[in-house]
Design a protein around this motif. Structure first.
Motif, PDB file in Angstrom:
ATOM      1  N   THR A 189       0.835  -1.211   0.000  1.00 26.51           N
ATOM      2  CA  THR A 189       0.000   0.000   0.000  1.00 26.51           C
ATOM      3  C   THR A 189       0.863   1.251   0.000  1.00 26.51           C
ATOM      4  OG1 THR A 189      -1.824   1.160   1.079  1.00 26.51           O
ATOM      5  CG2 THR A 189      -0.229   0.107   2.538  1.00 26.51           C
ATOM      6  N   HIS A 190       0.291   2.323  -0.574  1.00 29.34           N
ATOM      7  CA  HIS A 190       0.881   3.651  -0.442  1.00 29.34           C
ATOM      8  C   HIS A 190       0.182   4.418   0.669  1.00 29.34           C
ATOM      9  CE1 HIS A 190       1.940   3.247  -4.843  1.00 29.34           C
ATOM     10  NE2 HIS A 190       3.077   3.521  -4.277  1.00 29.34           N
ATOM     11  N   VAL A 191      -0.948   3.868   1.122  1.00 34.75           N
ATOM     12  CA  VAL A 191      -1.787   4.619   2.061  1.00 34.75           C
ATOM     13  C   VAL A 191      -1.330   4.290   3.486  1.00 34.75           C
ATOM     14  CG1 VAL A 191      -4.153   5.164   2.731  1.00 34.75           C
ATOM     15  CG2 VAL A 191      -3.665   4.392   0.404  1.00 34.75           C
ATOM     16  N   LEU A 192      -0.563   5.210   4.046  1.00 37.33           N
ATOM     17  CA  LEU A 192       0.081   4.927   5.329  1.00 37.33           C
ATOM     18  C   LEU A 192      -0.927   4.798   6.460  1.00 37.33           C
ATOM     19  CD1 LEU A 192       3.185   7.242   4.952  1.00 37.33           C
ATOM     20  CD2 LEU A 192       2.999   4.812   4.495  1.00 37.33           C
ATOM     21  N   GLU A 193      -2.055   5.528   6.357  1.00 35.70           N
ATOM     22  CA  GLU A 193      -3.088   5.420   7.406  1.00 35.70           C
ATOM     23  C   GLU A 193      -3.638   3.992   7.439  1.00 35.70           C
ATOM     24  OE1 GLU A 193      -3.224   7.695   5.007  1.00 35.70           O
ATOM     25  OE2 GLU A 193      -2.793   9.560   6.090  1.00 35.70           O
ATOM     26  N   VAL A 194      -3.778   3.394   6.256  1.00 34.43           N
ATOM     27  CA  VAL A 194      -4.290   2.012   6.202  1.00 34.43           C
ATOM     28  C   VAL A 194      -3.272   1.079   6.854  1.00 34.43           C
ATOM     29  CG1 VAL A 194      -4.855   0.093   4.651  1.00 34.43           C
ATOM     30  CG2 VAL A 194      -5.704   2.378   4.148  1.00 34.43           C
ATOM     31  N   ALA A 195      -2.011   1.258   6.494  1.00 34.54           N
ATOM     32  CA  ALA A 195      -0.956   0.409   7.063  1.00 34.54           C
ATOM     33  C   ALA A 195      -0.938   0.556   8.587  1.00 34.54           C
ATOM     34  CB  ALA A 195       0.393   0.794   6.477  1.00 34.54           C
ATOM     35  N   GLU A 196      -1.073   1.782   9.041  1.00 30.39           N
ATOM     36  CA  GLU A 196      -0.996   2.067  10.477  1.00 30.39           C
ATOM     37  C   GLU A 196      -2.140   1.398  11.235  1.00 30.39           C
ATOM     38  OE1 GLU A 196      -0.371   6.192  11.061  1.00 30.39           O
ATOM     39  OE2 GLU A 196       0.594   5.824  12.988  1.00 30.39           O
ATOM     40  N   LYS A 197      -3.330   1.411  10.633  1.00 28.54           N
ATOM     41  CA  LYS A 197      -4.505   0.858  11.330  1.00 28.54           C
ATOM     42  C   LYS A 197      -4.572  -0.658  11.231  1.00 28.54           C
ATOM     43  CE  LYS A 197      -7.554   4.821  11.261  1.00 28.54           C
ATOM     44  NZ  LYS A 197      -7.921   5.612  10.104  1.00 28.54           N
ATOM     45  N   LEU A 198      -4.018  -1.215  10.151  1.00 29.21           N
ATOM     46  CA  LEU A 198      -4.291  -2.616   9.835  1.00 29.21           C
ATOM     47  C   LEU A 198      -3.147  -3.574  10.192  1.00 29.21           C
ATOM     48  CD1 LEU A 198      -6.782  -3.831   8.501  1.00 29.21           C
ATOM     49  CD2 LEU A 198      -5.670  -3.606   6.283  1.00 29.21           C
ATOM     50  N   CYS A 199      -1.910  -3.069  10.126  1.00 30.75           N
ATOM     51  CA  CYS A 199      -0.775  -4.004  10.127  1.00 30.75           C
ATOM     52  C   CYS A 199      -0.234  -4.284  11.522  1.00 30.75           C
ATOM     53  CB  CYS A 199       0.372  -3.434   9.304  1.00 30.75           C
ATOM     54  SG  CYS A 199      -0.077  -3.226   7.607  1.00 30.75           S
ATOM     55  N   ASP A 200       0.173  -5.520  11.728  1.00 24.83           N
ATOM     56  CA  ASP A 200       0.926  -5.881  12.923  1.00 24.83           C
ATOM     57  C   ASP A 200       2.412  -5.718  12.609  1.00 24.83           C
ATOM     58  OD1 ASP A 200      -1.472  -7.167  14.308  1.00 24.83           O
ATOM     59  OD2 ASP A 200      -1.382  -8.242  12.421  1.00 24.83           O
ATOM     60  N   LYS A 201       2.738  -6.085  11.362  1.00 20.82           N
ATOM     61  CA  LYS A 201       4.144  -6.044  10.941  1.00 20.82           C
ATOM     62  C   LYS A 201       4.259  -5.175   9.690  1.00 20.82           C
ATOM     63  CE  LYS A 201       7.721  -9.103   9.209  1.00 20.82           C
ATOM     64  NZ  LYS A 201       8.795  -9.894   9.639  1.00 20.82           N
ATOM     65  N   ILE A 202       5.392  -4.460   9.600  1.00 17.14           N
ATOM     66  CA  ILE A 202       5.634  -3.569   8.458  1.00 17.14           C
ATOM     67  C   ILE A 202       6.968  -3.945   7.813  1.00 17.14           C
ATOM     68  CG2 ILE A 202       6.262  -1.184   7.840  1.00 17.14           C
ATOM     69  CD1 ILE A 202       3.467  -1.048   8.567  1.00 17.14           C
ATOM     70  N   ILE A 203       6.970  -4.013   6.501  1.00 20.94           N
ATOM     71  CA  ILE A 203       8.237  -4.133   5.773  1.00 20.94           C
ATOM     72  C   ILE A 203       8.323  -2.909   4.864  1.00 20.94           C
ATOM     73  CG2 ILE A 203       9.557  -5.491   4.101  1.00 20.94           C
ATOM     74  CD1 ILE A 203       8.101  -7.968   5.326  1.00 20.94           C
ATOM     75  N   MET A 204       9.393  -2.133   5.038  1.00 18.11           N
ATOM     76  CA  MET A 204       9.577  -0.933   4.199  1.00 18.11           C
ATOM     77  C   MET A 204      10.662  -1.217   3.186  1.00 18.11           C
ATOM     78  SD  MET A 204       9.610   2.507   6.432  1.00 18.11           S
ATOM     79  CE  MET A 204       8.235   3.020   7.414  1.00 18.11           C
ATOM     80  N   ILE A 205      10.357  -0.894   1.930  1.00 19.61           N
ATOM     81  CA  ILE A 205      11.340  -1.084   0.859  1.00 19.61           C
ATOM     82  C   ILE A 205      11.548   0.244   0.149  1.00 19.61           C
ATOM     83  CG2 ILE A 205       9.545  -1.896  -0.773  1.00 19.61           C
ATOM     84  CD1 ILE A 205      11.704  -3.768  -1.987  1.00 19.61           C
ATOM     85  N   SER A 206      12.782   0.515  -0.205  1.00 21.78           N
ATOM     86  CA  SER A 206      13.078   1.716  -0.975  1.00 21.78           C
ATOM     87  C   SER A 206      14.283   1.411  -1.843  1.00 21.78           C
ATOM     88  CB  SER A 206      13.365   2.883  -0.025  1.00 21.78           C
ATOM     89  OG  SER A 206      13.579   4.055  -0.757  1.00 21.78           O
ATOM     90  N   ASP A 207      14.201   1.800  -3.114  1.00 20.71           N
ATOM     91  CA  ASP A 207      15.317   1.585  -4.037  1.00 20.71           C
ATOM     92  C   ASP A 207      15.766   0.120  -4.063  1.00 20.71           C
ATOM     93  OD1 ASP A 207      16.851   2.755  -5.926  1.00 20.71           O
ATOM     94  OD2 ASP A 207      18.428   3.430  -4.556  1.00 20.71           O
ATOM     95  N   GLY A 208      14.805  -0.783  -3.956  1.00 19.56           N
ATOM     96  CA  GLY A 208      15.095  -2.217  -4.068  1.00 19.56           C
ATOM     97  C   GLY A 208      15.655  -2.869  -2.819  1.00 19.56           C
ATOM     98  N   SER A 209      15.826  -2.095  -1.727  1.00 16.76           N
ATOM     99  CA  SER A 209      16.394  -2.671  -0.497  1.00 16.76           C
ATOM    100  C   SER A 209      15.421  -2.536   0.664  1.00 16.76           C
ATOM    101  CB  SER A 209      17.679  -1.934  -0.097  1.00 16.76           C
ATOM    102  OG  SER A 209      18.613  -2.024  -1.118  1.00 16.76           O
ATOM    103  N   ILE A 210      15.485  -3.480   1.581  1.00 18.69           N
ATOM    104  CA  ILE A 210      14.604  -3.441   2.758  1.00 18.69           C
ATOM    105  C   ILE A 210      15.182  -2.449   3.777  1.00 18.69           C
ATOM    106  CG2 ILE A 210      13.585  -4.793   4.645  1.00 18.69           C
ATOM    107  CD1 ILE A 210      12.593  -5.529   1.770  1.00 18.69           C
ATOM    108  N   LYS A 211      14.350  -1.471   4.167  1.00 20.87           N
ATOM    109  CA  LYS A 211      14.809  -0.437   5.110  1.00 20.87           C
ATOM    110  C   LYS A 211      14.296  -0.694   6.519  1.00 20.87           C
ATOM    111  CE  LYS A 211      16.562   1.702   1.628  1.00 20.87           C
ATOM    112  NZ  LYS A 211      17.975   1.497   1.338  1.00 20.87           N
ATOM    113  N   TYR A 212      13.202  -1.427   6.647  1.00 23.06           N
ATOM    114  CA  TYR A 212      12.701  -1.790   7.980  1.00 23.06           C
ATOM    115  C   TYR A 212      11.902  -3.079   7.855  1.00 23.06           C
ATOM    116  CZ  TYR A 212      10.356  -1.993  12.424  1.00 23.06           C
ATOM    117  OH  TYR A 212       9.893  -2.434  13.633  1.00 23.06           O
ATOM    118  N   ASP A 213      12.050  -3.943   8.847  1.00 17.72           N
ATOM    119  CA  ASP A 213      11.309  -5.206   8.887  1.00 17.72           C
ATOM    120  C   ASP A 213      11.048  -5.504  10.358  1.00 17.72           C
ATOM    121  OD1 ASP A 213      10.470  -7.832   8.955  1.00 17.72           O
ATOM    122  OD2 ASP A 213      12.259  -8.666   8.015  1.00 17.72           O
TER     123      ASP A 213
END
Ligand SMILES: Nc1ncnc2c1ncn2[C@@H]1O[C@H](COP(=O)(O)OP(=O)(O)OP(=O)(O)O)[C@@H](O)[C@H]1O
Length: 239
Positions: A189-213
């Protein structure tokens, strides 16, 4: 559960996904977030066997998608990033086509289709060709067909795009129920409010690399006082 290990995909000289590794556990909702061109769809296409990685290992419920693709594909259903598929079929024909692929019995599929069509309010149009649908109606039909199959893993690429608020709410509730029953739910998703309300776990990717897991709670604890949007912008600007 999905496991991705040391996986890379290049298009010519462009490295779209660069040696990524992460686990997507069962029993919770995992959100995959990143800016345009970060590598989300490429990753999802590799997870689902649409694209072959140049390097790396991907398993779905322990089954290797490269060496056992039929069994691996039975583990998941995919809501793709574009709903413009099989437009000559009616919504019902498409849902039945998907149910055939997953060997869903006639009674069970009828019950599920009836319920989903009612939930997503597509009763009046489900027997019309999808070519006549609006973008949001096509998205609903693709979601209905994906959920009729109901395997343990749900993979959804930008699933809320084009949905009206009521349908978006219903889909989110279904995702929560599926995860609460011990299954795996992974969505981009691009919608951060949705991610914030729905997710237990977040994986952030930028420029092909994982920035947070990690968990959303841990991410917020690391950036006390910041909104997910501020954290996201910080992560992306340091990519
Ligand atoms: N078929 C392709 N041929 C060449 N380059 C590609 C191809 N598919 C993706 N790319 C490139 O790979 C990178 C990652 O693209 P990808 O579609 O995975 O990003 P994304 O995170 O899903 O972006 P968005 O949020 O905009 O959908 C981009 O630089 C894109 O231009």
């Amino acid at each position: 559960m999905i496991q991705i290990s040391n996986t890379t995909k290049k298009f010519g000289s462009k490295v779209a996904v660069d040696h990524i590794s992460f686990d997507i556990p069962a029993g919770c909702i995992t959100g995959f977030i990143g800016p345009n061109g970060a590598g989300k769809t490429t990753t999802i296409h590799m997870m689902t066997g649409v694209l072959a990685p140049d390097q790396g290992l991907i398993t779905l419920n322990g089954i290797n998608i490269a060496t056992d693709p039929i069994q691996a594909k039975r583990q998941f259903t995919l809501v793709p990033d574009s709903p413009d598929l099989f437009l000559r079929l009616t919504g019902r024909e498409y849902a039945n086509f998907m149910a055939d692929i997953y060997d869903i019995g006639q009674n069970e599929r009828k019950q599920r289709i009836d319920e989903l069509v009612r939930d997503f309010k597509l009763e009046n149009d489900f027997d019309s060709q999808m070519a006549s649908y609006s973008h949001g109606m096509r998205q609903k039909a693709i979601i209905i067909a994906a959920l009729v199959c109901n395997p343990s893993i749900w993979i959804l690429d930008e699933p809320m795009t084009g949905l009206d608020p009521e349908s978006s709410y219903i889909l989110k509730e279904k995702m929560k129920q599926h995860a609460a029953a011990g299954n795996t739910v992974f969505f981009s998703t691009h919608v951060l409010e949705v991610a914030e309300k729905l997710c237990d776990k977040i994986i952030m990717i930028s420029d092909g690399s994982i920035k947070y897991d990690g968990t959303l709670d841990h991410l917020k604890a690391m950036h006390e006082g910041e909104s997910l949007e501020q954290i996201f912008l910080g992560v992306v600007s340091h990519a």
